[in-house]
Design an enzyme around this catalytic site. Structure first.
Site, PDB file in Angstrom:
ATOM      1  N   GLN A 106       8.700 -53.613 -10.458  1.00 28.40           N
ATOM      2  CA  GLN A 106       9.960 -52.857  -9.668  1.00 28.40           C
ATOM      3  C   GLN A 106       9.502 -51.975  -8.637  1.00 28.40           C
ATOM      4  OE1 GLN A 106      12.398 -50.715 -12.434  1.00 28.40           O
ATOM      5  NE2 GLN A 106      14.372 -51.629 -11.234  1.00 28.40           N
ATOM      6  N   GLU A 135       4.454 -41.635  24.670  1.00 27.59           N
ATOM      7  CA  GLU A 135       5.919 -41.762  25.385  1.00 27.59           C
ATOM      8  C   GLU A 135       6.620 -41.048  24.767  1.00 27.59           C
ATOM      9  OE1 GLU A 135       4.819 -43.845  27.450  1.00 27.59           O
ATOM     10  OE2 GLU A 135       5.720 -45.553  27.890  1.00 27.59           O
ATOM     11  N   GLY A 136       6.172 -39.585  24.729  1.00 31.08           N
ATOM     12  CA  GLY A 136       6.959 -38.734  24.011  1.00 31.08           C
ATOM     13  C   GLY A 136       6.922 -38.755  22.443  1.00 31.08           C
ATOM     14  N   GLU A 186       8.494 -35.041  18.163  1.00 30.84           N
ATOM     15  CA  GLU A 186       9.109 -33.785  18.294  1.00 30.84           C
ATOM     16  C   GLU A 186       9.968 -33.701  19.693  1.00 30.84           C
ATOM     17  OE1 GLU A 186       6.161 -34.639  17.479  1.00 30.84           O
ATOM     18  OE2 GLU A 186       6.137 -33.766  15.467  1.00 30.84           O
TER      19      GLU A 186
END
Lengths: 342, 275, 383
Positions: free
Chosen positions: C279, C363-364, C367
């Site tokens: 599981q 690319e940023g 944050e």
């Protein structure tokens, strides 16, 4: 059952199962003999005769072989113009015979030739055809139950041609076992003349020659001999090459063997290596860890050799030989060298 | 200019479809469709002829609505025209019926075509029958399992490997050839081609009526075979056990399986008869 | 929004997938370990329009819609993220500014070559002291006759080691002598264009990420992209678009990792049954699949807005933020499911795990994405 018999009595026609004589790779591929053997089984159920049909030039040898292996009747057309296989010529001949004699069943080997020839014949006879059967059965009323693989062989389909006759199937070589020959047997042999009206074939054979064996890669190899640590050492492992050569196959290896440097990484079979789909896989001294067996998903026939009969590989094998892997390998090479007359 | 028809088929992308135990059917819905690999090679063969001597290529398929996708892909690869045969009454056709329907569509839409190409077999049913039966329907000379085609004027030269024989065949157009998996590695469709195939191309859809196919002639010319059931090949292997000394185990094994092994390796391994 | 892929999107996905599995899967692990940029595969990709995904037909591109382009990046990254990175940077931040801001003669000169993949593009904003803070760029471009003379250093330039054309952000003086940033189309063959050593990075190792040095590099004035002082505007618009590409890349990596983990979980036996029957493993797989699906819908939503001509910056940031954090989590779970083998280079999930991490950074960073998203939300009028 009754209906079949009644009908036969009414028409008073001898039921007949035909097997097409495909002989050009006779020494490698005994599918015609295998089909005659199966036809004999089927014929018993519906009280039919087994009839081999053969076209070519100098076909006496095949007439003799088909008789010796169980045919009750052989229809032969022997003529120099039939020397090389020709789909169109053979089609014209068998179409004519089948329309005259109305067989109940026609079985054709699923060779490349058979698989091109059979569908066209079925179309001409306006009847059904199942391809590449791996099993045939007959119901007492005469209905031929054809078991054909589907979806890459994972599924099997049960196919019947209910209303149209003859019932036709192509059958994979190696599916049935031939009856041992008995050269004392006799059959009714009808040597028929080449019909005068045979139309000229529209396909010209410009060249044909027996091909050399093709180069293999392990992914498409039909035979693979795999070795694991159970072979003991690198020298023993190297002998797999000899076996692979005899069988026209490739060598595969398990992860521990590759890491021990007995084999190149290219030979690695399994989860992180090659996924293989051989028709025959020999597995020498391999326990069967999931990292290896995950690459064997499509192996058709597995022969495992291991000292430990409880090894996973031995349980998943079609044939499990409990023996020292290296010892058995040496014996197998020796015996095959004797048997293969190269 | 040569007029080529390529018949293609959409097949499930995976070879092992999940099996629905309850209904006893394959979960085809779980698999994405793709162009059958051998059909893709047939398209490639047609494109190579087109590049060499010019040709107009019509691709044709029969199937459920989603099968239109393979026609778009063939157009993206460079085919000129697509024809889609789609009608629920044609579903479940066997090869006998399929070849009849395809023949009707070819005669209607591409009369006088010179060359018909098909994949040698499909990855789902593997019958390899539609091509040869289509040749019969159209009364054309044919060759299956072609590895290479050469066109010179009205003569088609076919190279193929069948039953371990390397053959070169010649026939005159019109002719039908099925293409094997050996050569004609198919090109990828470019994204520009794919975009164009969707944005700028119409594919006519033909139903049975448009092909002049009625319930009556389907009865006369339609399916001959019936699939009674489909089942899973038993996974439980026979698991034959062989024990004993190595030499005797080898003999026992080879005697028992010699035919199966011979059929695969193409050599006899029958024991020398004792004199 | 359409929730079922149309036939075109399906076929584009199949097409890219079959290319990636045939051409890239066999080499992905090796080019990662040996840090090889696979030029021959890249050349094949060029012929198939991988480098002109959204370039109009008249310039030799495929003119695809944005969802199609995202699908392509996704499928390449699913197999080989480093090549996916090459494709997405080229299309998303090198070619895109040409489409948006270049004049007719610049388009004519560069787009056909870029779209064919004969010319590989790069975009370089980042410097030692300028990353998230694009205003701190120190590279300068000083007018000298009909040229601008470039001086400065750009770091972590994706495709840096192989690019033929780079868009360079540099400080210029306005007529009233204020410093402002501008973007220049700089060809690698210009004198004074120098490449640094390749960076030795944690992931994306087959991509030649390097520094670029400009030493009195003369750039003809006709190579100014947009107008003087357009740097910030071009940068922001380009990054919005680039974020869609990075999101697609992260999504593809996660998809590949999940598929590998599912396959392994079904095959790996412990306690005499496949670990997929445990599981805990099932919970992991459920989470992975759910988050991948959510990420995909978020991404396609941003694509759809972009194609509709609507503002998509906030949606692009959301997609980038979510896809990248999801990819890190999913690849980490994929390693976990593989156990010890997942930590070994023998299995692909180890590479996926390393490759995914940077999608949260470039690319940023995540944050910065939150900052963009929050600004957009906070600037909306209160209902």
């Amino acid at each position: 059952m009754k209906t079949g018999k009644n009908k036969r009595m009414m028409t008073n026609k001898q039921k007949s199962i035909w097997v097409f004589g495909d002989y050009r790779n006779y020494y490698q591929n005994r599918v015609t003999l295998q089909l005659i053997s199966k036809a004999v089984d089927l014929a018993r159920v519906i009280d039919a005769e087994v009839c081999a049909v053969v076209f070519g030039h100098n076909v006496e040898e095949w007439i003799m072989e088909y008789t010796a292996h169980g045919a009750d009747r052989v229809l032969a057309i022997d003529h120099p113009s039939l020397t090389s296989y020709s789909t169109e010529n053979y089609l014209a001949l068998i179409e004519k015979l089948a329309k005259q004699r109305d067989p109940d069943i026609i079985l054709i080997g699923a060779t490349d030739f058979g698989r091109e020839f059979a569908p066209r014949l079925a179309k001409r006879l306006k009847t059904g055809l199942s391809a590449d059967c791996v099993g045939l059965d007959i119901e007492p009323e005469g209905l031929l139950v054809q078991i054909a693989p589907s979806f890459g062989g994972n599924m099997l389909a049960e196919i019947v041609t209910e209303k149209h006759r003859p019932q036709m199937a192509t059958v994979r070589p190696g599916t049935f076992k031939e009856i041992p020959h008995n050269y004392e047997r006799t059959a009714i042999v009808e040597r028929l003349p080449l019909p005068a009206t045979l139309p000229a074939s529209r396909v010209r054979v410009v060249e044909y020659e027996r091909a050399a064996q093709k180069g293999h890669t392990i992914e498409n190899a039909t035979v693979i001999v795999c070795g694991g640590r159970g072979l003991g050492n690198k020298n023993n492992f190297k002998k797999l090459n000899e076996l692979a050569r005899l069988l026209g196959g490739d060598v595969g290896a398990t992860r521990p063997v590759v890491y021990a440097g007995w084999a190149d990484h290219d030979a690695l079979v399994g989860q992180a290596g090659k996924h293989i789909k051989p028709k025959i896989l020999f597995s020498f001294g391999i326990s069967g860890a999931i990292q290896h067996t995950a690459g064997l998903g499509e192996a058709n026939f597995i022969v495992a050799i291991n000292k430990n009969p409880q090894a996973t590989m031995m349980k998943m094998a079609d044939v499990a030989i409990a023996a020292d892997a290296s010892d058995l390998l040496n014996n197998l090479i020796k015996e095959l060298k004797k048997r293969i007359r190269e | 200019m040569l007029n080529i028809v390529v018949c293609i088929k959409q097949v499930p992308m995976v070879t092992e479809l999940p099996w629905d135990e309850k209904t006893g059917t394959l979960r085809r819905d779980l698999a994405a469709g793709m162009m059958n690999p051998a059909c893709k090679r047939a398209v490639e063969a047609a494109l190579q002829i087109k590049e060499k001597q010019g040709a107009s290529i019509t691709v044709m398929t029969m199937g459920p609505p989603a099968a239109e996708e393979v026609l778009r892909e063939a157009l993206a690869m460079g085919a000129d025209r697509g024809i889609f045969i789609c009608d629920p009454i044609l579903a479940g056709s066997d090869t006998y019926a399929t070849s009849f329907i395809l023949a009707a569509a070819i005669q209607k839409e591409v009369p006088g075509c010179d060359l018909i190409l098909c994949g040698a077999y499909t990855s789902d049913s593997e019958t390899a029958q539609v091509g040869p039966q289509l040749a019969e329907e159209l009364n054309m000379p044919a060759a299956a399992y072609a590895e290479h085609l050469d066109v010179s004027g009205r003569i088609l030269r076919v190279r193929r490997l069948v039953d371990n024989f390397r053959e070169t065949l010649e026939m005159e157009f019109p002719a039908l050839v099925t293409i094997s998996m050996e050569r004609y590695e198919p090109r990828y469709a470019s994204f520009a081609g794919l975009n164009k195939a969707f944005m700028e191309t119409d594919i006519p859809v033909l139903n049975a009526e448009a092909l002049g196919i009625t319930a009556e002639n389907l009865e006369a010319r339609g399916s001959r075979t019936k699939v009674r059931r489909v089942f899973i090949r038993k996974t439980q292997k026979e698991n034959v056990r062989i024990t004993g000394a190595a030499a005797s185990a080898v003999s026992e094994f080879l005697d028992r399986y010699q035919w199966a092994i011979s059929a695969v390796i193409g050599k006899s391994i029958e024991a020398e008869k004792q004199a | 929004m359409q929730f079922n892929p149309c036939m075109k999107h399906k076929l584009i996905r199949n097409s890219a997938r079959s290319f990636a599995e045939t051409e890239l899967a066999p080499i992905a692990a090796e080019i990662d370990q040996q840090r090889i940029f696979p030029r021959d595969v890249i050349a094949k990709m060029g012929e198939l329009n991988y480098f002109g995904l959204q370039v109009p037909k008249e310039y030799g591109g495929a003119a695809l819609d944005s969802i199609s382009a995202a699908i392509v990046v996704e499928e390449i990254s699913r197999v080989c993220a480093a090549v996916g990175l090459c494709v997405t940077v080229h299309n998303g931040v090198a070619v895109y500014p040409f489409l948006q801001f270049a004049n007719a003669s610049q388009k004519e000169k560069y787009l056909p070559q870029l779209a064919a993949g004969n010319v590989i593009g790069a975009f370089s904003l980042t410097e030692a002291n300028a990353g998230s803070d694009a205003g701190s760029v120190e590279t300068t471009a000083v007018k000298n006759g009909t040229d601008y003379i470039l001086n400065g250093t750009k770091i972590f330039v994706t495709n840096g080691g192989v690019c033929d054309v780079a868009l360079i952000f540099a400080l210029t003086s306005s007529p009233d002598n204020k410093l402002q940033s501008s973007v220049f189309i700089v060809e690698s063959k210009f004198p004074g264009f120098l490449r640094g050593e390749l960076e030795d990075l944690c992931g994306m190792r087959a991509n030649p990420v390097s520094s670029l040095f400009f030493e009195d590099c003369p750039v003809p004035e006709e190579n100014l992209l947009g107008r003087l002082g357009d740097g910030m505007k071009i940068g922001l618009a380009t990054l919005d678009n680039g974020r869609i590409g990075v999101a697609a890349q992260a999504l593809g990596i996660a998809q590949g990792a999940m598929e590998a983990a599912v396959k392994y979980a079904k095959e790996r036996q412990q306690f005499k049954k496949p670990i997929a029957s445990q599981q805990t493993i099932q919970n992991y797989i459920a989470d992975m699949a759910t988050e991948i699906m959510a990420a995909r819908l978020l991404l396609y939503r941003a694509c759809e807005r972009k194609d509709a001509g609507a503002a998509f910056g906030c949606e692009a940031s959301m997609a980038k933020l979510y896809c990248s954090t999801m990819a890190s989590k999913v690849t980490s779970l994929a390693v976990q499911i593989h156990g010890g083998y997942g930590y070994s280079k023998e299995y692909d999930v180890e590479r996926y795990f390393r490759d995914a991490r940077v999608t949260e950074i470039y690319e940023g960073t995540s944050e910065i994405q939150r900052m963009v998203i929050a600004r957009s939300i906070l600037s909306q009028p209160i209902m």
